[in-house]
Design a protein around this motif. Structure first.
Motif, PDB file in Angstrom:
ATOM      1  N   PRO A 173      83.382  64.068 -14.994  1.00 44.10           N
ATOM      2  CA  PRO A 173      84.440  64.213 -13.990  1.00 44.10           C
ATOM      3  C   PRO A 173      85.538  63.153 -14.113  1.00 44.10           C
ATOM      4  O   PRO A 173      85.253  61.978 -14.343  1.00 44.10           O
ATOM      5  CB  PRO A 173      83.685  64.058 -12.667  1.00 44.10           C
ATOM      6  N   VAL A 174      86.761  63.623 -13.948  1.00 44.36           N
ATOM      7  CA  VAL A 174      87.936  62.767 -13.946  1.00 44.36           C
ATOM      8  C   VAL A 174      88.811  63.198 -12.778  1.00 44.36           C
ATOM      9  O   VAL A 174      88.533  64.189 -12.102  1.00 44.36           O
ATOM     10  CB  VAL A 174      88.719  62.865 -15.272  1.00 44.36           C
ATOM     11  N   ALA A 175      89.861  62.438 -12.542  1.00 43.55           N
ATOM     12  CA  ALA A 175      90.759  62.780 -11.448  1.00 43.55           C
ATOM     13  C   ALA A 175      92.181  62.397 -11.817  1.00 43.55           C
ATOM     14  O   ALA A 175      92.404  61.415 -12.537  1.00 43.55           O
ATOM     15  CB  ALA A 175      90.347  62.074 -10.157  1.00 43.55           C
ATOM     16  N   LEU A 176      93.114  63.191 -11.346  1.00 43.09           N
ATOM     17  CA  LEU A 176      94.516  62.828 -11.420  1.00 43.09           C
ATOM     18  C   LEU A 176      94.808  61.867 -10.277  1.00 43.09           C
ATOM     19  O   LEU A 176      94.520  62.165  -9.113  1.00 43.09           O
ATOM     20  CB  LEU A 176      95.400  64.061 -11.311  1.00 43.09           C
ATOM     21  N   LEU A 177      95.336  60.716 -10.608  1.00 44.02           N
ATOM     22  CA  LEU A 177      95.680  59.705  -9.604  1.00 44.02           C
ATOM     23  C   LEU A 177      97.193  59.626  -9.496  1.00 44.02           C
ATOM     24  O   LEU A 177      97.885  59.387 -10.491  1.00 44.02           O
ATOM     25  CB  LEU A 177      95.115  58.344  -9.994  1.00 44.02           C
ATOM     26  N   ALA A 178      97.689  59.840  -8.296  1.00 40.00           N
ATOM     27  CA  ALA A 178      99.115  59.662  -8.014  1.00 40.00           C
ATOM     28  C   ALA A 178      99.270  58.513  -7.028  1.00 40.00           C
ATOM     29  O   ALA A 178      98.527  58.437  -6.048  1.00 40.00           O
ATOM     30  CB  ALA A 178      99.716  60.940  -7.437  1.00 40.00           C
ATOM     31  N   HIS A 179     100.207  57.636  -7.295  1.00 40.31           N
ATOM     32  CA  HIS A 179     100.441  56.532  -6.365  1.00 40.31           C
ATOM     33  C   HIS A 179     101.929  56.229  -6.316  1.00 40.31           C
ATOM     34  O   HIS A 179     102.677  56.476  -7.281  1.00 40.31           O
ATOM     35  CB  HIS A 179      99.659  55.279  -6.781  1.00 40.31           C
ATOM     36  N   GLY A 204      98.983  51.062  -3.191  1.00 43.17           N
ATOM     37  CA  GLY A 204      97.895  51.382  -2.275  1.00 43.17           C
ATOM     38  C   GLY A 204      98.026  52.746  -1.641  1.00 43.17           C
ATOM     39  O   GLY A 204      97.030  53.315  -1.172  1.00 43.17           O
ATOM     40  N   ARG A 205      99.239  53.326  -1.623  1.00 44.88           N
ATOM     41  CA  ARG A 205      99.424  54.680  -1.103  1.00 44.88           C
ATOM     42  C   ARG A 205      99.224  55.639  -2.267  1.00 44.88           C
ATOM     43  O   ARG A 205     100.058  55.729  -3.160  1.00 44.88           O
ATOM     44  CB  ARG A 205     100.822  54.830  -0.493  1.00 44.88           C
ATOM     45  N   SER A 206      98.102  56.341  -2.247  1.00 44.70           N
ATOM     46  CA  SER A 206      97.723  57.123  -3.414  1.00 44.70           C
ATOM     47  C   SER A 206      97.003  58.394  -2.987  1.00 44.70           C
ATOM     48  O   SER A 206      96.648  58.572  -1.821  1.00 44.70           O
ATOM     49  CB  SER A 206      96.806  56.290  -4.326  1.00 44.70           C
ATOM     50  N   ALA A 207      96.792  59.264  -3.961  1.00 42.05           N
ATOM     51  CA  ALA A 207      96.048  60.500  -3.749  1.00 42.05           C
ATOM     52  C   ALA A 207      95.353  60.873  -5.035  1.00 42.05           C
ATOM     53  O   ALA A 207      95.818  60.538  -6.133  1.00 42.05           O
ATOM     54  CB  ALA A 207      96.979  61.624  -3.297  1.00 42.05           C
ATOM     55  N   PHE A 208      94.210  61.557  -4.903  1.00 45.03           N
ATOM     56  CA  PHE A 208      93.421  61.974  -6.050  1.00 45.03           C
ATOM     57  C   PHE A 208      93.303  63.492  -6.078  1.00 45.03           C
ATOM     58  O   PHE A 208      93.231  64.142  -5.041  1.00 45.03           O
ATOM     59  CB  PHE A 208      92.000  61.384  -5.993  1.00 45.03           C
ATOM     60  N   TRP A 209      93.232  64.039  -7.315  1.00 39.68           N
ATOM     61  CA  TRP A 209      92.916  65.441  -7.537  1.00 39.68           C
ATOM     62  C   TRP A 209      91.740  65.471  -8.509  1.00 39.68           C
ATOM     63  O   TRP A 209      91.919  65.503  -9.735  1.00 39.68           O
ATOM     64  CB  TRP A 209      94.121  66.187  -8.120  1.00 39.68           C
ATOM     65  N   PRO A 210      90.490  65.450  -7.993  1.00 37.37           N
ATOM     66  CA  PRO A 210      89.330  65.356  -8.876  1.00 37.37           C
ATOM     67  C   PRO A 210      89.024  66.678  -9.579  1.00 37.37           C
ATOM     68  O   PRO A 210      89.222  67.761  -9.027  1.00 37.37           O
ATOM     69  CB  PRO A 210      88.187  64.958  -7.935  1.00 37.37           C
ATOM     70  N   LEU A 211      88.506  66.568 -10.795  1.00 34.91           N
ATOM     71  CA  LEU A 211      88.127  67.729 -11.602  1.00 34.91           C
ATOM     72  C   LEU A 211      86.797  67.435 -12.280  1.00 34.91           C
ATOM     73  O   LEU A 211      86.624  66.384 -12.892  1.00 34.91           O
ATOM     74  CB  LEU A 211      89.185  68.023 -12.668  1.00 34.91           C
ATOM     75  N   ALA A 212      85.871  68.374 -12.147  1.00 35.22           N
ATOM     76  CA  ALA A 212      84.586  68.275 -12.827  1.00 35.22           C
ATOM     77  C   ALA A 212      84.540  69.282 -13.964  1.00 35.22           C
ATOM     78  O   ALA A 212      85.422  70.130 -14.112  1.00 35.22           O
ATOM     79  CB  ALA A 212      83.449  68.520 -11.839  1.00 35.22           C
ATOM     80  N   GLU A 213      83.500  69.206 -14.761  1.00 35.25           N
ATOM     81  CA  GLU A 213      83.336  70.157 -15.857  1.00 35.25           C
ATOM     82  C   GLU A 213      83.251  71.579 -15.331  1.00 35.25           C
ATOM     83  O   GLU A 213      83.659  72.522 -16.007  1.00 35.25           O
ATOM     84  CB  GLU A 213      82.082  69.797 -16.649  1.00 35.25           C
ATOM     85  N   PHE A 214      82.727  71.720 -14.093  1.00 34.83           N
ATOM     86  CA  PHE A 214      82.559  73.052 -13.512  1.00 34.83           C
ATOM     87  C   PHE A 214      83.688  73.410 -12.541  1.00 34.83           C
ATOM     88  O   PHE A 214      83.563  74.364 -11.770  1.00 34.83           O
ATOM     89  CB  PHE A 214      81.207  73.153 -12.788  1.00 34.83           C
TER      90      PHE A 214
END
Length: 803
Positions: free
Chosen positions: A59-65, A71-81
């Protein structure tokens, strides 16, 4: 092509759903679109090719900040599934363009900032509204998983589409419903018609949106308007052979016919913030959190198994469980695996399920492999059902300079981030371990809590350090946030320490910071910290503050020997603090209440330990500093205006340092415990002398005179005063170890103090004799010589000391 007869192919999915992921792959293989559009921030389009790198492992995630505010950020996590990850990989493997079409992160991050401000203002406005305001707040939040019959059609209530569909189908658990209709139905569409499940989900979501409207998803209207604009742009470029992978909830809105002007009107006036994006490692444990897509799953490890298992998923799962339990020394055999599979199949048949799900496999594991116990089952849930898989991101991924420097340091020091918590023992005499220690201390100073210091179990030497390490994905945000202080870990930690020193208000905070600068080896920051420390110490007249600050400062003086750090700059400040404490402590201890006296007693203990270290050879401190401290203790021990707990502790400290003889200590105790002293003050004196974890119990065990004085005083306390002194005595003696309390009880039962030591020896009390027994003392010398590695030549010297 039939897949695009109605326009773009809309593949509505459940985020992080293995069944949806398999169905997306089957649909893309059947349709072979010219472009794949995916729900996600479009700023990440340039990062899509990195998904094909061999070092990229979900699993990885797109990190936007926000660039100016990491410190103001958001994640879009992605797994193999995750269906989105499967769509990205399919596009890269087939040479098809892939693009993200969700609302840009530049708006999402700015929008979140405005919502926080609005929420703060709303909460401020709710003050004083009482119970009505609280109900309104609860109604706005809604409850995830609640049934449809409990829901209002009011758009303020945020609905859970899966929960509504599950309840409609007669299920009380949305996860179980999803497993039955998607995960266990032949791969959710793999077969004659790969598009059938998406058509069914689109119809279901359309019906839900007709009934509930947006159901509290107000931001979705804006997101969907942006997605429609992106779809139109892709159609102009590639025609109708466009595949869209998005949350099933959005499909009816994307199919909706609207004008370009109407969609652009919804996007007008959106706030903006300059954002940056990259890939960061993620973990299965963090996939259970609601973030990014607004989707969280309770069993990422189980879903990953369902996605990866080529066949017989239940049998393969039970084998994994058996292997884990055997690794933990549980008696699990192949017969247990066979029986657990049979039980899971039976439970699924009894419950009317097409295949055993997580509930059935868990019940079977509990009954067969765990013998009904939830303790080993908790291990299975933590290690397998959830899991601690940590993804990897290639070094070619964009990163702030500080992140790159940290990665180089981790590689150089062979300190790999791991999701599982582990202990790391460091020997600071070695260069590699010393470098690891410096790195971890610098990161802690920057607020990147990768490691937490803990007590060493194997050694109490200053050359040992023990750390408890665990890498959390959110630490990537902390690293980006710390990038404002410098481009390397050393420069960033230096800048942060200097800023913290200037901003600190309490003297103890500055001394603690000085200690951390030495631990982190920040020579450029230390002069600034020491200058601030000297200024704060000169202005602070509170003896309690000075006493609180001195121990950390003196501890720092000891780090020079092990770490090779020059600590001479600390000596003058430490000695100055000690001198001011010596002058101000006696007046500060006079005429204070019991609570303040207890605080001051702890300060006396801390200062005593600090002076002991400060007076050691090699610290460059004046040789007479211990003597001056002993003079202060004598003043405290002899002043009637000083509370008893402090006077008692002062006597005890002098006794332990050899500055007070046993006879003198017994005389002082006798004076305090005389009938002329208030029982409460006498009890406090006893607490200070033998309480507070100072080993006072063993002192009473080995000195019958002191125990006899305490016993005689206690039996003579008047009845009316006994209830007042009992809490103090109970607190004092209850802190002793069980063996010490038992020995004291035996001594009291036999009448300590009523006989001389010879009579005590004659009566069989162990450990007492009229005179020293040289033979018994000499018997321990060979063992001590062996332990210390000194050889037999030192036996005579030891004998002299022992006698």
């Amino acid at each position: 092509m039939t897949a695009f007869t109605a326009g773009p192919l809309l593949l509505g999915v459940r985020h992080h759903g293995p069944g949806s992921a398999r169905a997306v792959r089957a649909a893309l293989e059947a349709a072979t679109p010219e472009v794949v559009l995916i729900e996600g921030p479009p700023e990440a389009d340039a990062l899509i090719p990195l998904a094909a790198e061999k070092d990229m492992r979900p699993p990885v995630a797109l990190l936007a900040h926000v660039v100016d505010e990491p410190g103001r950020s958001a994640f879009w996590p992605l797994a193999e599934f995750s269906p989105e990850w499967v769509a990205i990989r399919w596009a890269l493997e087939h040479g098809v363009p892939a693009r993200f079409i969700d609302l840009p992160a530049t708006h999402t991050l700015a929008w979140g900032n405005e919502e926080e401000k609005g929420t703060a203002e709303e909460e401020k406005g709710q003050e004083g509204k009482g119970e009505e305001g609280e109900k309104g707040e609860k109604g706005e939040k809604g409850e995830k998983g609640a049934g449809a019959s409990d829901r209002s059609v009011d758009a303020d209530v945020r609905i859970d589409p899966l929960a509504v569909l599950a309840e409609t189908a007669g299920y009380d658990d949305p996860e179980r419903w999803w497993e039955d209709v998607v995960e266990h139905r032949g791969g959710a569409g793999i077969g004659a018609d790969p598009f059938a499940p998406f058509i069914a989900l689109e119809e279901a979501m359309g019906a839900l949106r007709e009934t509930y409207g947006v159901g509290g998803h107000d931001r979705d209207l804006v997101r969907e308007a942006y997605m429609r604009l992106q779809m139109r742009a892709a159609q102009r470029e590639f025609g109708d052979e466009v595949a869209v992978v998005c949350g099933a909830w959005h499909v009816p809105a994307l199919r909706q016919k609207t004008t370009v002007a109407a969609d652009r009107a919804l996007l007008k006036g959106l706030p903006k913030a300059k954002a940056d994006m990259t890939w960061v490692p993620w973990t299965h444990r963090r996939l259970s959190r609601v973030s990014g897509y607004g989707a969280g799953i309770d069993s990422p490890g189980w879903y990953g198994h369902l996605f990866a298992a080529p066949d017989r998923p239940v049998e393969r799962w039970m084998t994994k469980v058996a292997r884990l339990l055997r690794d933990e020394d549980r008696m699990v055999s192949s017969a247990h695996v066979i029986e657990a599979v049979r039980l899971a199949d039976t439970l699924a048949a009894m419950r009317g399920r097409p295949l055993p799900g997580l509930t059935e496999t868990t019940d079977a594991v509990r009954a067969v492999m765990c013998e009904g116990s939830d303790v080993p089952l908790g291990l299975v849930h933590d290690r397998l059902v959830v899991g601690d898989v940590l993804g990897e991101v290639p070094q070619s991924a964009p990163a702030v300079p500080l992140q790159r420097d940290l990665a180089r340091a981790q590689k150089r020091l062979r300190l790999k981030p791991e999701p599982m918590e582990r202990e790391l023992e460091l020997d600071l005499r070695g260069e590699t371990d010393a470098g690891r220690s410096r790195l971890l201390h610098r990161l802690r100073l920057l607020g990147v809590a990768w490691g937490e210091p803990t007590a060493s179990r194997g050694s109490t030497g200053t050359f040992r350090e023990t750390w408890r390490l665990r890498w959390e994905p959110e630490l990537s945000v902390r690293v980006a946030e710390a990038g404002v202080w410098g481009t390397t870990v050393l420069s960033a930690a230096t800048g942060k320490a200097e800023a913290d020193a200037v901003a600190a208000h309490a003297l103890a905070d500055v001394t603690a910071l000085a200690e951390r600068c030495l631990l982190a080896e920040l020579p450029d920051a230390l002069p600034v910290v020491m200058r601030v420390l000297a200024d704060r110490a000169a202005l602070d007249a509170d003896v309690g503050h000075l006493a609180q600050a001195l121990p950390a400062l003196v501890r720092s003086l000891r780090y020079g020997d092990v770490r090779g750090t020059d600590t001479h700059a600390l000596t003058d400040v430490a000695v100055g603090l000690a001198e001011r404490i010596f002058v101000g402590l006696p007046p500060a201890c006079a005429a204070i209440d019991a609570e303040a006296a207890e605080h001051m007693r702890r300060h006396v203990d801390a200062v005593h330990g600090a002076v002991g270290l400060l007076g050691e050879p090699g610290t460059a401190a004046p040789g007479g500093i211990r003597e001056r401290w002993h003079s202060v203790l004598r003043v405290l021990a002899g002043r009637d205006t000083v509370p008893g707990v402090i006077r008692g502790r002062a006597v005890r400290l002098l006794l332990d340092d050899g500055e007070l003889g046993q006879d003198e200590a017994a005389r002082l105790m006798g004076l305090v415990l005389s009938p002329g002293t208030e029982p409460g003050d006498a009890a406090a004196w006893i607490e200070g002398f033998v309480g507070g974890g100072s080993g006072g119990g063993m002192l009473l065990v080995h000195d019958e005179r002191l125990l006899g004085l305490v016993d005689a005083w206690l039996t003579g306390v008047p009845t009316e005063a006994f209830t007042d002194v009992l809490p103090l005595l109970r607190r004092t003696f209850s802190a002793y170890e069980a063996g010490v309390r038992r020995t004291l009880g035996e001594l009291v039962r036999r009448g300590p103090g009523a006989r001389g030591s010879a009579e005590a020896a004659a009566s069989g009390i162990p450990g007492f004799a009229p005179d020293l027994d040289p033979g018994r003392a000499d018997a321990v010398l060979p063992v001590l010589s062996l332990l210390l590695g000194l050889g037999e030549a030192y036996d005579d010297d030891f004998a002299g000391v022992a006698r």
